[in-house]
Design a protein around this motif. Structure first.
Motif, PDB file in Angstrom:
ATOM      1  N   GLU A 165     -66.544  69.606  54.674  1.00  0.00           N
ATOM      2  CA  GLU A 165     -67.463  69.070  55.842  1.00  0.00           C
ATOM      3  C   GLU A 165     -66.315  68.455  56.575  1.00  0.00           C
ATOM      4  O   GLU A 165     -66.372  68.648  57.764  1.00  0.00           O
ATOM      5  N   ASP A 166     -65.503  67.751  56.161  1.00  0.00           N
ATOM      6  CA  ASP A 166     -64.596  66.772  57.070  1.00  0.00           C
ATOM      7  C   ASP A 166     -63.345  67.748  57.871  1.00  0.00           C
ATOM      8  O   ASP A 166     -63.388  67.484  58.839  1.00  0.00           O
ATOM      9  N   GLY A 221     -73.841  72.365  47.354  1.00  0.00           N
ATOM     10  CA  GLY A 221     -74.467  71.218  47.696  1.00  0.00           C
ATOM     11  C   GLY A 221     -75.622  71.587  49.010  1.00  0.00           C
ATOM     12  O   GLY A 221     -76.457  70.817  49.193  1.00  0.00           O
ATOM     13  N   HIS A 260     -70.576  75.028  50.704  1.00  0.00           N
ATOM     14  CA  HIS A 260     -70.587  74.359  49.420  1.00  0.00           C
ATOM     15  C   HIS A 260     -71.717  74.518  48.583  1.00  0.00           C
ATOM     16  O   HIS A 260     -72.833  74.836  49.167  1.00  0.00           O
ATOM     17  N   SER A 295     -63.631  69.799  47.147  1.00  0.00           N
ATOM     18  CA  SER A 295     -64.715  69.064  47.255  1.00  0.00           C
ATOM     19  C   SER A 295     -65.809  69.366  48.518  1.00  0.00           C
ATOM     20  O   SER A 295     -65.197  70.006  49.437  1.00  0.00           O
ATOM     21  N   ARG A 296     -66.857  69.056  48.001  1.00  0.00           N
ATOM     22  CA  ARG A 296     -67.881  69.290  49.220  1.00  0.00           C
ATOM     23  C   ARG A 296     -67.566  68.443  50.464  1.00  0.00           C
ATOM     24  O   ARG A 296     -67.819  68.757  51.544  1.00  0.00           O
ATOM     25  N   LYS A 297     -67.162  67.015  50.380  1.00  0.00           N
ATOM     26  CA  LYS A 297     -67.038  66.285  51.373  1.00  0.00           C
ATOM     27  C   LYS A 297     -65.908  66.574  52.119  1.00  0.00           C
ATOM     28  O   LYS A 297     -65.879  66.861  53.408  1.00  0.00           O
ATOM     29  N   LYS A 298     -64.792  67.180  51.399  1.00  0.00           N
ATOM     30  CA  LYS A 298     -63.676  67.377  52.109  1.00  0.00           C
ATOM     31  C   LYS A 298     -63.909  68.807  52.878  1.00  0.00           C
ATOM     32  O   LYS A 298     -63.589  69.138  54.056  1.00  0.00           O
ATOM     33  N   ALA A 309     -68.610  74.509  57.311  1.00  0.00           N
ATOM     34  CA  ALA A 309     -68.367  74.070  55.831  1.00  0.00           C
ATOM     35  C   ALA A 309     -69.375  75.256  55.094  1.00  0.00           C
ATOM     36  O   ALA A 309     -70.411  75.342  55.582  1.00  0.00           O
ATOM     37  N   THR A 314     -65.683  75.295  49.312  1.00  0.00           N
ATOM     38  CA  THR A 314     -65.319  75.070  47.713  1.00  0.00           C
ATOM     39  C   THR A 314     -65.258  76.712  47.165  1.00  0.00           C
ATOM     40  O   THR A 314     -65.524  77.438  47.854  1.00  0.00           O
ATOM     41  N   GLU A 331     -65.191  69.973  60.416  1.00  0.00           N
ATOM     42  CA  GLU A 331     -65.482  68.958  61.821  1.00  0.00           C
ATOM     43  C   GLU A 331     -64.256  68.662  62.341  1.00  0.00           C
ATOM     44  O   GLU A 331     -64.033  68.704  63.646  1.00  0.00           O
ATOM     45  N   CYS A 390     -64.567  76.521  55.889  1.00  0.00           N
ATOM     46  CA  CYS A 390     -64.059  75.478  54.915  1.00  0.00           C
ATOM     47  C   CYS A 390     -64.677  75.479  53.649  1.00  0.00           C
ATOM     48  O   CYS A 390     -66.169  74.848  53.905  1.00  0.00           O
TER      49      CYS A 390
END
Length: 493
Positions: free
Chosen positions: A242-243, A262, A260, A237-240, A258, A286, A246, A284
């Protein structure tokens, strides 16, 4: 063909061919259809670029990777090959018209499968003397492939409109049923088949089970600290993305970013260039990142979330160690991962409610011709709109007596069954704790393990956190700023 090496040096500056390149090129120059599965980084592009320059006429190169098209066009122009163009959605109307007005002047035209469907463009290409149709990432044409795209299914008919020029289908990863499907869909006649093994003996393979997500994060940090860099971390996932980027920046001394779908095109390009130039050590990402990225010194690929099929896994892990030095593929998994890939498969298709709604609207309007934009205007996202458009048209062209809604839902159920089958195949490979992982991986592609490398896999014996490898360290040399600048602008010194 005694002058092939001479042309190779004159046009591209290389003194010799890589493994299998010469065989592929000779078959293409003999006007034969060719199916080729060769590893990413093995020089696929040369297999159509050299014949395109050699043969009379214009070569049409179909690729789904718009950024890679642009990159290859720029690189060709910078080594003196000017009669080349890319036609895609990156261009404005004026640029598109300029290319269409000069089609016959080009030796190579890169084009996306979506653009090739447009009647105006296809009509003009059909009037050319097409010397070669090259289809890159050809597995996208197969409904059994891991990156199936409905737009690719029109290429076979487009080839007929061009007068059935010789066809070169290229892919890095394809199971036997996918290879057969590619040959069938592209209307290839008794093609020459030239395939490399999918085995990458310089890459050790591990699949490590953790109890929960937090344990996977701890292991990720451990590998990040101990493995040689640069490295890639694949997530679902995109959020993961970025997480985790970080977290790596905060918990280690290494640079991470990151990547992805998006992100803006400018941000993606910036991150990509920073990674290629080793300014970012760990990316990191996708699965939006990888295809067309030529970075030979990636030392590890870590899957924080496992992909939906073995073909995707092999393609992604194969981005490590293209320079031939020892590298690592690590897959972290836990029981909590079970639901996410299944949700992803469900999201790939329009829901039954969307199918019902769109079909009834289109029938009510009795549309003979519809566009993707029409379907998108009803609220569907791009990938679902393309799916609906293709199978709506297929329904109209069949003699089936099904209602369009029933026809499309049957297609969706069939595709989902296949995808869940491939997911189970991936999960069975992950959960295997008895047989060599490399051996069972190769068997999926109809191959046998001929020689077991050392280190091989976690089943055969390998430490969970490999130390820095001398070969890998030797490959990480200081790059002068002048060379970095040349690389950034795709120049040759």
């Amino acid at each position: 063909m005694e002058t092939l090496e001479k042309r190779l040096y004159e046009w591209f500056g290389y003194s010799s061919f890589k493994y299998n390149q010469r065989d592929i090129i000779e078959s293409v120059l003999a006007d034969e259809d060719v199916f080729s599965m060769i590893a990413t980084g093995s020089g696929k592009s040369l297999c159509y670029q050299l014949p395109a320059l050699w043969k009379k006429g214009t070569a049409i190169i179909v690729s789904p990777l718009l950024a890679l098209m642009e990159n290859q066009v720029q690189e060709l122009k910078q080594i003196g090959i000017k009669k080349v163009a890319a036609y895609n959605s990156f261009l404005n109307i004026k640029e598109k018209k300029r290319i269409l007005n000069r089609l016959s002047e080009y030796k190579m035209i890169y084009i996306s499968p979506e653009s090739l469907q447009q009647e105006e463009i296809l009509k003009q290409i059909s009037n050319l003397d097409v010397s070669l149709l090259a289809v890159d990432e050809a597995h996208c044409i197969s409904q059994w492939g891991h990156e199936f795209r409905t737009d690719y299914l029109k290429i076979g008919n487009a080839r007929e409109r061009m007068g059935n020029p010789p066809c070169l289908a290229l892919t890095a990863t394809a199971a036997p049923e996918v290879r057969e499907d590619i040959i069938d869909k592209l209307h290839m006649k008794s093609p020459v088949s030239i395939c490399d093994t999918v085995d990458r003996p310089n890459i050790s393979i591990q699949a490590i089970k953790k109890e929960k997500e937090e344990d996977k994060r701890t292991s990720l940090l451990e590998f990040t600290r101990n493995l040689p860099k640069p490295g890639m971390v694949y997530v679902g996932s995109r959020k993961k993305a970025e997480d985790l980027a970080e977290m790596i920046k905060n918990e280690t001394s290494f640079t991470a970013a990151a990547y992805h779908g998006g992100m803006t095109k400018e941000d993606r390009h910036l991150i990509q260039q920073q990674f290629l130039l080793d300014e970012v050590q760990i990316i990191c990402c996708t699965n939006a990142f990888g295809m067309g990225i030529n970075k030979p010194n990636i030392r590890f690929v870590l899957h924080f979330d496992y992909p939906k099929d073995i073909e995707s896994y092999v393609q992604e892990m194969g981005r490590a160690g293209r320079d031939g030095y020892r590298s690592s593929s690590i897959l972290l998994h836990s029981d909590t991962d079970y639901f996410f890939p299944r949700r992803i498969i469900e999201w790939e298709f329009p829901s039954e409610e969307e199918v019902h709604y769109i079909c009834h609207l289109l029938q009510a309007e009795d549309r003979a011709n519809i566009s993707k934009q029409t379907i998108e205007s009803y609220g569907l996202e791009d990938v679902h709109a393309r799916f609906m458009l293709h199978y709506w048209e297929e329904w109209r062209n069949t003699a089936e007596e099904h209602y369009p809604e029933d026809f499309i839902n049957m297609v969706i159920k069939k595709r989902k069954r296949w995808k869940f089958h491939k997911l189970s195949q991936m999960e069975n490979w992950i959960s295997n704790t008895a047989e060599c992982r490399r051996k069972t991986l190769l068997e999926t592609f109809g191959e046998c393990l001929r020689r077991q490398p050392n280190p091989c896999c976690d089943i055969c014996g390998i430490s969970e956190s490999p130390a820095h490898d001398e070969d890998a360290a030797a490959s990480r040399q200081f790059v002068p700023w002048q060379d970095r600048l040349y690389a950034l602008f795709h120049q040759q010194q």
